[in-house]
Design an enzyme around this catalytic site. Structure first.
Site, PDB file in Angstrom:
ATOM      1  N   GLU A 321       0.840  -1.201   0.000  1.00 18.09           N
ATOM      2  CA  GLU A 321       0.000   0.000   0.000  1.00 18.09           C
ATOM      3  C   GLU A 321       0.880   1.258   0.000  1.00 18.09           C
ATOM      4  O   GLU A 321       0.492   2.302  -0.504  1.00 18.09           O
ATOM      5  CB  GLU A 321      -0.945  -0.001   1.218  1.00 18.09           C
ATOM      6  CG  GLU A 321      -2.197   0.833   0.988  1.00 18.09           C
ATOM      7  CD  GLU A 321      -3.299   0.578   2.003  1.00 18.09           C
ATOM      8  OE1 GLU A 321      -4.463   0.581   1.608  1.00 18.09           O
ATOM      9  OE2 GLU A 321      -3.006   0.385   3.195  1.00 18.09           O
ATOM     10  N   HIS A 350       6.783 -27.219   1.773  1.00 13.49           N
ATOM     11  CA  HIS A 350       5.909 -28.305   1.311  1.00 13.49           C
ATOM     12  C   HIS A 350       4.780 -27.756   0.468  1.00 13.49           C
ATOM     13  O   HIS A 350       3.779 -28.420   0.245  1.00 13.49           O
ATOM     14  CB  HIS A 350       5.369 -29.081   2.513  1.00 13.49           C
ATOM     15  CG  HIS A 350       6.476 -29.719   3.295  1.00 13.49           C
ATOM     16  ND1 HIS A 350       6.868 -31.023   3.099  1.00 13.49           N
ATOM     17  CD2 HIS A 350       7.329 -29.200   4.215  1.00 13.49           C
ATOM     18  CE1 HIS A 350       7.896 -31.288   3.903  1.00 13.49           C
ATOM     19  NE2 HIS A 350       8.187 -30.194   4.585  1.00 13.49           N
ATOM     20  N   LYS A 454     -13.654   1.761  -3.413  1.00 12.29           N
ATOM     21  CA  LYS A 454     -14.685   2.151  -2.451  1.00 12.29           C
ATOM     22  C   LYS A 454     -15.818   2.880  -3.160  1.00 12.29           C
ATOM     23  O   LYS A 454     -16.996   2.672  -2.879  1.00 12.29           O
ATOM     24  CB  LYS A 454     -14.085   3.080  -1.386  1.00 12.29           C
ATOM     25  CG  LYS A 454     -13.127   2.384  -0.438  1.00 12.29           C
ATOM     26  CD  LYS A 454     -12.711   3.339   0.663  1.00 12.29           C
ATOM     27  CE  LYS A 454     -11.471   2.849   1.374  1.00 12.29           C
ATOM     28  NZ  LYS A 454     -10.822   3.864   2.179  1.00 12.29           N
TER      29      LYS A 454
END
Ligand code: PA5
Length: 531
Positions: A321, A350, A454
């Site tokens: 960000e 793994h 937003k």
């Protein structure tokens, strides 16, 4: 390890005893000449850092200072008022936590609080959550829960654990802006749950927000238990050592003074303007060299310690960000950013480590090694070795394999995990991000692009409301999405309409049902009210 690399290892190992930290850059391919060139650039960065720490405007967009470093050394704050506010807040956090722990501050049913529900998102959640997990023990004074999304089922998972226990649960609502939708939704849902259980939410609620925000107005009107401030000069993703992190962590029983001391000491050491002796600057310089100063490679965080599992989650926000920016400070297109991923070793060996080794040359790894395995001696599990010996062996083995494949890695070695060392780790990366941002000339302290998402969400909600209102006004009538888009005058938004009605029909909340005329037909589905 051959002799040449041993020499390089010794030459470049940065060791700070006071921080309990080593930084090993010897597994990064670079010539000393490149480091010298970067040092020249660094010398233009250091004065800017000094200016920022002195109170210069760091975020020109929002015309604000950025001063998370004052949180751990209030005496460095540019004004006496700021210094006093920081000190008063830390004291009142400690006092508040002590009163809760001693059972002096109780809920409506006169019971001592045992749980803390933290509602917040992004910078108002990731830092506290990482530290709470890193330092949590069976002896914690309170149990912390984090609600950081507007996912109803995700909320239920937490609410189901708290149902019947809300009389002993303190809820902390955290939002710097005080207007974040996800946090507001979480607050409204938990408020209802308190009410359903015959409890008044304000008598169990605490806020952390900027003075005068929507959240601040709500808590004042309703008379919540307590309010703690966050100031405009603290950025969301660097707010973990403000009340945002300190309050939940103090309630958990963590020594916040030590946390602040670790960060403060790291700040002090990373003010050194000689890059090779400044671990944050050296990290930033390595990022610059490895990624070509343009984010050309992804950073894979591999802490070999379960307690640090959430660190990459936290760093993802801090780094991406802050550094993910389209334009530089002069307004020129630059497309900066470094992608961060990772969980923990050796577990990740793994899963995706195979690709790190054999796949495209688009990654570099940051290993975190912790020397102290556990508080007590460990049993030998096999080959005369402890589980901790294996953990280290897996780290060293993977590091060597990466080197053999020509892939860069950085290794951070910490003596142990405790409040002080976690404070160090937080400051180390906060400062590396700040330095890197100046190296590539970007504003690390704004996030203009996320506003687009937003705004888009607001439009979706408006369209959904319009469509549902129309359907309810026309009870009994059926519409395909295309028909509905037409009557609503929203032909340009037919796909969004398709999505929101599909969602509405899968839930009982809006009284909408979907009908298929043909089992395979998705686009011909009609929508109407459930009647
Ligand atoms: O770093 C940031 O500024 C953001 O990630 C914010 O922390 C996040 O959007 C939450 O904002 P607020 O604390 O205002 O609710």
């Amino acid at each position: 390890m051959n002799e040449t690399s041993w020499q390089k290892f010794q030459e470049y190992l940065l060791y700070h005893e006071e921080l309990g930290l080593q930084l090993d850059i010897s597994k990064v391919t670079f010539e000393q000449e490149i480091l010298d060139q970067i040092e020249t650039r660094m010398q233009t960065v250091y004065p800017k850092i000094r200016e920022l720490e002195g109170g210069a405007i760091a975020n020109p967009d929002e015309n604000r200072m950025v001063g998370h470093y004052w949180l751990r050394r209030p005496e460095l704050a540019p004004t006496f008022k700021i210094a006093q506010e920081i000190k008063t807040t830390v004291n009142s956090i400690k006092e508040f936590a002590a009163r809760v722990h001693q059972g002096l501050l109780r809920g409506e049913k006169d019971k001592a609080f045992e749980n803390v529900l933290v509602v917040g998102i992004g910078g108002s959640s990731l830092g506290p959550r990482f530290v709470a997990d890193a330092l949590g023990t069976a002896g914690d004074k309170m149990k912390l829960y984090f609600l950081d999304n507007t996912d109803p089922d995700g909320m239920d998972r937490i609410f189901n654990q708290l149902r019947g226990k809300l009389d002993i649960t303190l809820t902390v609502i955290i939002s710097k802006s005080g207007g974040t939708v996800e946090t507001r939704n979480g607050m409204e849902e938990i408020r209802r749950l308190y009410q359903e259980q015959g409890l008044e939410f304000p008598r169990h609620a605490v806020s952390i927000t900027q003075s005068g925000s929507q959240l601040d107005r709500t808590r004042t009107k309703e008379g919540w238990l307590k309010a703690f401030p966050i100031w405009d000069w603290v950025g969301g993703r660097t707010s973990v050592l403000s009340a945002v992190g300190l309050l939940p962590l103090a309630l958990q029983g963590i020594d916040i003074d030590l946390l602040l001391a670790g960060a403060g000491k790291c700040d002090e050491i990373t003010r050194n303007e000689d890059t090779k002796n400044n671990p944050s600057a050296l990290l930033a310089a390595m990022w610059y060299i490895i990624t070509g100063g343009q984010g050309g490679k992804q950073m894979v965080m591999l802490p070999y310690k379960d307690r640090l599992e959430l660190f990459s989650n936290y760093l993802q926000q801090l780094i991406m960000e802050s550094l993910g920016k389209e334009r530089d400070l002069a307004g020129k297109i630059t497309k900066q950013g470094i992608a961060v991923l990772g969980n923990k070793g050796s577990t990740d060996q793994h899963s995706y480590v195979q690709q790190l080794l054999d796949g495209p040359d688009n990654i570099f790894v940051t290993f975190i090694e912790v020397l102290r395995d556990r508080n007590l001696p460990s049993p030998k599990v096999a080959e005369g070795s402890t589980s901790g010996d294996y953990l280290q062996a897996f780290l060293l083995g993977t590091r060597k394999a990466l080197s053999q494949k020509g892939k860069d890695s950085i290794t951070i070695t910490m003596t142990e995990i405790n409040e002080f060392s976690i404070g160090v780790l937080l400051a180390l990366f906060e400062r590396a991000v700040g330095i890197y941002a100046l190296l590539v000339n970007i504003n690390a302290y704004h996030q203009p692009a996320v506003e687009l998402g937003k705004k888009g969400a607001e439009e979706v909600i408006l369209l959904k409301n319009k469509a549902i209102a129309y359907l309810h006004k026309h009870e009994g009538q059926k519409f395909t999405v295309e028909e509905l888009a037409k009557v609503l005058g929203e032909e340009g938004k037919v796909e969004t309409l398709f999505k929101v009605l599909q969602h509405a029909a899968h839930n009982p909340d809006h009284g909408i049902r979907a009908e298929k005329s043909n089992i395979r037909e998705l686009f011909g589905i009609t929508y109407s009210t459930t009647g």
